[in-house]
Design a protein around this motif. Structure first.
Motif: not given
Length: 378
Positions: A320-328
């Motif tokens: 569920y986390w994208h862009a290196g863990g910055t977007v949920y």
């Protein structure tokens, strides 16, 4: 000391501060230990050598990039006025840090998947219904200073309004320094910063209300202790937000007095803007050091001491986390705000239609306010 040297030193200092912030980004000071570089790992893996290796690689790259960007900013400071050189050199530095962060994120995610770090572990999530039935209350007493500052600003403005000249000088920061833009004196121009206080304070109130209703990131292994800590975290963060709001309103009071009195000296302007900026930085730094990400540095209390352990580890929700863990983005999660994985604070659940609608409304409102302000002072 000539102006060229001052500009070079200023821009070099700004780049060093930016580099220090990027260097500290993967540290436990700013991120929960179980999500290094935005990748969820079991608690037993937080000190894994692979995690330390990618952290060292990231920091080495940031150090070299900071050194190059600082030298470039110092050189450009002799050619560009103000902080323009720092902005020009800072963009490549941020780009390098982002690229290295994404590389570290991918490396850890691949290692976790290849070595099956979650194999044999009982994963789970926990919830505390008391956070809904008995939520943390808005600390209204901490909002009173903002209201008093707004009332004081409006009272001073009302007293001096009949004596104001036909035009007002509005300070504007440009690449060449501070310039003053002459505008016709009207009710809207004279009290524009008061309206800014009202809008800013209302925005902080809305933010505090949203934060208090956000989804908590409770530790699945110690849910009771996590709930206690989360309550203390929300209370401390809410008070800090109201304190920053009061400081910002004081800054706008000072700027309003400067506009109404016609003061054009640079020293008072720096004091009016610089002192609140330093106080705000102190509040944020104190919150980071004392509270930590998601309140991890807060003492849980005697009532939660003991060997509480459910035997669960936090669910692996990297998908569920994208862009290196910055977007949920999780359409199955009803939460609008969730705790950040990178840095302190909260982020929107972009898989929730209500979050997307709220973000669009906020962007439209900010754009409209910017256009109205531009037209007001045109």
């Amino acid at each position: 000391m000539n102006a060229v040297l001052v500009s070079s030193l200023l821009n070099a200092g700004l780049l060093l501060l930016l580099g220090a912030a990027l260097y500290a980004a993967p540290s436990a000071l700013l991120n929960p230990g179980t999500v290094p570089f935005g990748v969820r790992v079991p608690p037993s893996r937080t000190q894994d050598p692979r995690v330390g290796a990618v952290r060292r690689q990231y920091r080495a790259a940031v150090l070299w990039a900071t050194a190059a960007a600082t030298a470039a900013a110092a050189g450009l400071g002799a050619l560009l006025d103000g902080v323009a050189a720092g902005a020009v050199a800072g963009l490549p530095l941020c780009a390098v840090a982002a690229a290295v962060w994404l590389r570290a994120h991918r490396a850890l995610a691949e290692t976790k998947k290849r070595e099956q770090w979650y194999a044999g572990l009982r994963q789970g999530v926990v919830a505390d219904t008391s956070l809904r039935t008995d939520p943390v209350r808005v600390p209204w007493a901490w909002s009173v200073p903002s209201y008093l500052v707004i009332v004081a600003t409006a009272a001073v403005g009302t007293a001096v309004y009949p004596t104001l000249p036909e035009t007002l000088a509005i300070p504007t920061r440009t690449g060449d320094g501070t310039r003053y833009h002459e505008v016709a004196t009207t009710f809207w121009t004279a009290f524009s910063l008061v309206f800014g206080q009202l809008v800013g304070t209302a925005a902080v109130l809305a933010l505090v209300a949203a934060v208090l209703r956000s989804r908590p990131g409770l530790d699945a292994s110690r849910p009771r202790a996590g709930a206690v800590r989360h309550r203390r975290f929300l209370a401390a963060t809410s008070r800090a937000l109201f304190a920053i709001c009061a400081v910002s309103d004081l800054m706008l009071l000072g700027l309003s007095v400067m506009v109404w009195s016609g003061v054009r000296s640079t020293a008072p302007l720096f004091a009016v803007v610089g002192i609140p900026a330093l106080v705000t930085f102190g509040i944020v730094a104190g919150l980071v050091v004392r509270v930590g990400p998601a309140g991890q540095r807060l003492v849980e209390g005697r009532d939660t001491e003991g060997a509480e352990n459910t035997g669960l580890v936090q669910r692996d929700d990297d998908r569920y986390w994208h862009a290196g863990g910055t977007v949920y983005a999780n359409g199955g999660d009803p939460a609008i705000l969730v705790p950040c994985r990178v840095g302190m604070g909260w982020t929107l659940n972009l898989g929730n239609p209500r979050a997307l609608t709220g973000m669009i409304v906020a962007l439209v409102a900010l754009g409209s306010a910017a256009l109205a302000t531009a037209g007001l002072f045109a």
